[in-house]
Design a protein around this motif. Structure first.
Motif, PDB file in Angstrom:
ATOM      1  N   ASP A  30      43.437  -9.815  28.129  1.00 39.17           N
ATOM      2  CA  ASP A  30      43.879  -9.961  26.741  1.00 39.17           C
ATOM      3  C   ASP A  30      42.991 -10.933  25.988  1.00 39.17           C
ATOM      4  N   ARG A  31      42.700 -12.051  26.627  1.00 34.75           N
ATOM      5  CA  ARG A  31      41.834 -13.053  25.986  1.00 34.75           C
ATOM      6  C   ARG A  31      40.446 -12.485  25.711  1.00 34.75           C
ATOM      7  N   ARG A  32      39.910 -11.801  26.701  1.00 33.59           N
ATOM      8  CA  ARG A  32      38.555 -11.247  26.556  1.00 33.59           C
ATOM      9  C   ARG A  32      38.505 -10.245  25.403  1.00 33.59           C
ATOM     10  N   ARG A  33      39.507  -9.360  25.344  1.00 32.36           N
ATOM     11  CA  ARG A  33      39.537  -8.354  24.278  1.00 32.36           C
ATOM     12  C   ARG A  33      39.715  -9.018  22.916  1.00 32.36           C
ATOM     13  N   GLN A  34      40.634  -9.984  22.834  1.00 40.43           N
ATOM     14  CA  GLN A  34      40.850 -10.654  21.560  1.00 40.43           C
ATOM     15  C   GLN A  34      39.625 -11.449  21.124  1.00 40.43           C
ATOM     16  N   ASN A  35      39.024 -12.181  22.036  1.00 34.46           N
ATOM     17  CA  ASN A  35      37.815 -12.923  21.686  1.00 34.46           C
ATOM     18  C   ASN A  35      36.766 -11.976  21.105  1.00 34.46           C
ATOM     19  N   GLU A  36      36.555 -10.864  21.794  1.00 39.09           N
ATOM     20  CA  GLU A  36      35.541  -9.908  21.356  1.00 39.09           C
ATOM     21  C   GLU A  36      35.860  -9.326  19.980  1.00 39.09           C
ATOM     22  N   GLU A  37      37.068  -8.828  19.820  1.00 39.56           N
ATOM     23  CA  GLU A  37      37.422  -8.146  18.566  1.00 39.56           C
ATOM     24  C   GLU A  37      37.500  -9.099  17.378  1.00 39.56           C
ATOM     25  N   ILE A  38      38.083 -10.251  17.569  1.00 40.54           N
ATOM     26  CA  ILE A  38      38.209 -11.197  16.457  1.00 40.54           C
ATOM     27  C   ILE A  38      36.846 -11.736  16.050  1.00 40.54           C
ATOM     28  N   LEU A  39      36.023 -12.086  17.014  1.00 44.03           N
ATOM     29  CA  LEU A  39      34.703 -12.621  16.658  1.00 44.03           C
ATOM     30  C   LEU A  39      33.791 -11.547  16.095  1.00 44.03           C
ATOM     31  N   LYS A  40      33.913 -10.310  16.572  1.00 40.73           N
ATOM     32  CA  LYS A  40      33.125  -9.204  15.993  1.00 40.73           C
ATOM     33  C   LYS A  40      33.493  -9.024  14.524  1.00 40.73           C
ATOM     34  N   LYS A  41      34.779  -9.032  14.237  1.00 45.77           N
ATOM     35  CA  LYS A  41      35.221  -8.862  12.857  1.00 45.77           C
ATOM     36  C   LYS A  41      34.886 -10.096  12.006  1.00 45.77           C
ATOM     37  N   THR A  42      34.923 -11.264  12.597  1.00 41.05           N
ATOM     38  CA  THR A  42      34.536 -12.482  11.876  1.00 41.05           C
ATOM     39  C   THR A  42      33.077 -12.386  11.453  1.00 41.05           C
ATOM     40  N   ALA A  43      32.214 -11.956  12.368  1.00 40.48           N
ATOM     41  CA  ALA A  43      30.793 -11.799  12.037  1.00 40.48           C
ATOM     42  C   ALA A  43      30.611 -10.769  10.928  1.00 40.48           C
ATOM     43  N   GLN A  44      31.338  -9.659  11.004  1.00 43.32           N
ATOM     44  CA  GLN A  44      31.226  -8.636   9.966  1.00 43.32           C
ATOM     45  C   GLN A  44      31.638  -9.195   8.610  1.00 43.32           C
ATOM     46  N   LEU A  45      32.725  -9.942   8.567  1.00 45.74           N
ATOM     47  CA  LEU A  45      33.174 -10.546   7.313  1.00 45.74           C
ATOM     48  C   LEU A  45      32.154 -11.546   6.778  1.00 45.74           C
ATOM     49  N   LEU A  46      31.629 -12.389   7.656  1.00 45.13           N
ATOM     50  CA  LEU A  46      30.636 -13.384   7.223  1.00 45.13           C
ATOM     51  C   LEU A  46      29.358 -12.735   6.722  1.00 45.13           C
ATOM     52  N   CYS A  47      29.056 -11.551   7.245  1.00 45.47           N
ATOM     53  CA  CYS A  47      27.838 -10.837   6.854  1.00 45.47           C
ATOM     54  C   CYS A  47      28.073  -9.865   5.696  1.00 45.47           C
ATOM     55  N   LEU A  68      39.566 -17.001  10.072  1.00 39.21           N
ATOM     56  CA  LEU A  68      38.478 -17.727  10.709  1.00 39.21           C
ATOM     57  C   LEU A  68      37.230 -17.733   9.834  1.00 39.21           C
ATOM     58  N   ALA A  69      36.877 -16.587   9.267  1.00 41.21           N
ATOM     59  CA  ALA A  69      35.698 -16.506   8.392  1.00 41.21           C
ATOM     60  C   ALA A  69      35.860 -17.415   7.181  1.00 41.21           C
ATOM     61  N   GLU A  70      37.049 -17.418   6.595  1.00 41.35           N
ATOM     62  CA  GLU A  70      37.292 -18.288   5.437  1.00 41.35           C
ATOM     63  C   GLU A  70      37.212 -19.763   5.830  1.00 41.35           C
ATOM     64  N   ALA A  71      37.761 -20.116   6.972  1.00 46.19           N
ATOM     65  CA  ALA A  71      37.688 -21.501   7.439  1.00 46.19           C
ATOM     66  C   ALA A  71      36.238 -21.903   7.691  1.00 46.19           C
ATOM     67  N   TYR A  72      35.475 -21.019   8.295  1.00 45.29           N
ATOM     68  CA  TYR A  72      34.062 -21.320   8.556  1.00 45.29           C
ATOM     69  C   TYR A  72      33.293 -21.502   7.257  1.00 45.29           C
ATOM     70  N   ARG A  73      33.527 -20.637   6.288  1.00 43.87           N
ATOM     71  CA  ARG A  73      32.830 -20.760   4.995  1.00 43.87           C
ATOM     72  C   ARG A  73      33.164 -22.082   4.306  1.00 43.87           C
ATOM     73  N   LYS A  74      34.428 -22.474   4.387  1.00 46.01           N
ATOM     74  CA  LYS A  74      34.882 -23.689   3.708  1.00 46.01           C
ATOM     75  C   LYS A  74      34.473 -24.958   4.460  1.00 46.01           C
ATOM     76  N   ASP A  75      34.716 -24.981   5.759  1.00 46.23           N
ATOM     77  CA  ASP A  75      34.527 -26.214   6.526  1.00 46.23           C
ATOM     78  C   ASP A  75      33.107 -26.429   7.032  1.00 46.23           C
ATOM     79  N   TYR A  76      32.338 -25.369   7.093  1.00 50.70           N
ATOM     80  CA  TYR A  76      30.961 -25.448   7.602  1.00 50.70           C
ATOM     81  C   TYR A  76      30.037 -24.757   6.600  1.00 50.70           C
ATOM     82  N   PRO A  77      29.769 -25.398   5.464  1.00 48.32           N
ATOM     83  CA  PRO A  77      29.010 -24.749   4.388  1.00 48.32           C
ATOM     84  C   PRO A  77      27.611 -24.297   4.801  1.00 48.32           C
ATOM     85  N   TRP A  78      27.076 -24.846   5.876  1.00 47.67           N
ATOM     86  CA  TRP A  78      25.761 -24.417   6.352  1.00 47.67           C
ATOM     87  C   TRP A  78      25.771 -22.947   6.762  1.00 47.67           C
ATOM     88  N   ILE A  79      26.945 -22.412   7.110  1.00 48.41           N
ATOM     89  CA  ILE A  79      27.008 -21.007   7.525  1.00 48.41           C
ATOM     90  C   ILE A  79      26.723 -20.072   6.351  1.00 48.41           C
TER      91      ILE A  79
END
Length: 116
Positions: A30-47, A68-79
């Motif tokens: 479950d963790r492996r699948r969630q990590n993969e799917e959430i981070l894949k979608k996070t990358a797509q949103l950021l891109c 997660l993408a919104e938090a990264y954009r706000k808290d880590y502006p270098w992204i």
């Protein structure tokens, strides 16, 4: 990976570890699948890419990825200044690190207990 990239991966990982309950799923698969799917979608949103929302699972992962993408954009502006290729490489490294911390390097024996 250079020191700046390692530091950035750790910053993003810290955000997940402090704010995201999905990392605590009780089984390794479950963790492996969630990590993969959430981070894949996070990358797509950021891109700025289209995200697949065709299944209930996709929509569920999208909600976590969106936050997660919104938090990264706000808290880590270098992204926000990174190219799509740089973002994808960073998220790939983050995915590898997250899998290690939450699954492969975890001492939690419940993750692999067949009766659980």
């Amino acid at each position: 990976m250079n020191e700046l990239s390692k530091d950035r991966v750790e910053q993003l990982l810290d955000c997940i570890m402090k704010n995201c309950l999905w990392q605590f799923h009780s089984r390794a698969w479950d963790r492996r699948r969630q990590n993969e799917e959430i981070l894949k979608k996070t990358a797509q949103l950021l891109c700025g890419e289209e995200v697949d929302l065709s299944t209930p699972h996709d929509r569920c992962y999208h909600v976590d990825a969106y936050w997660l993408a919104e938090a990264y954009r706000k808290d880590y502006p270098w992204i926000n200044a990174m190219s799509k290729d740089e973002i994808k490489a960073l998220i790939k490294a983050l995915h590898e690190r997250l899998d290690f911390v939450t699954i492969d390097g975890s001492l939690n024996e419940e993750l692999t207990d067949q009766k659980y």
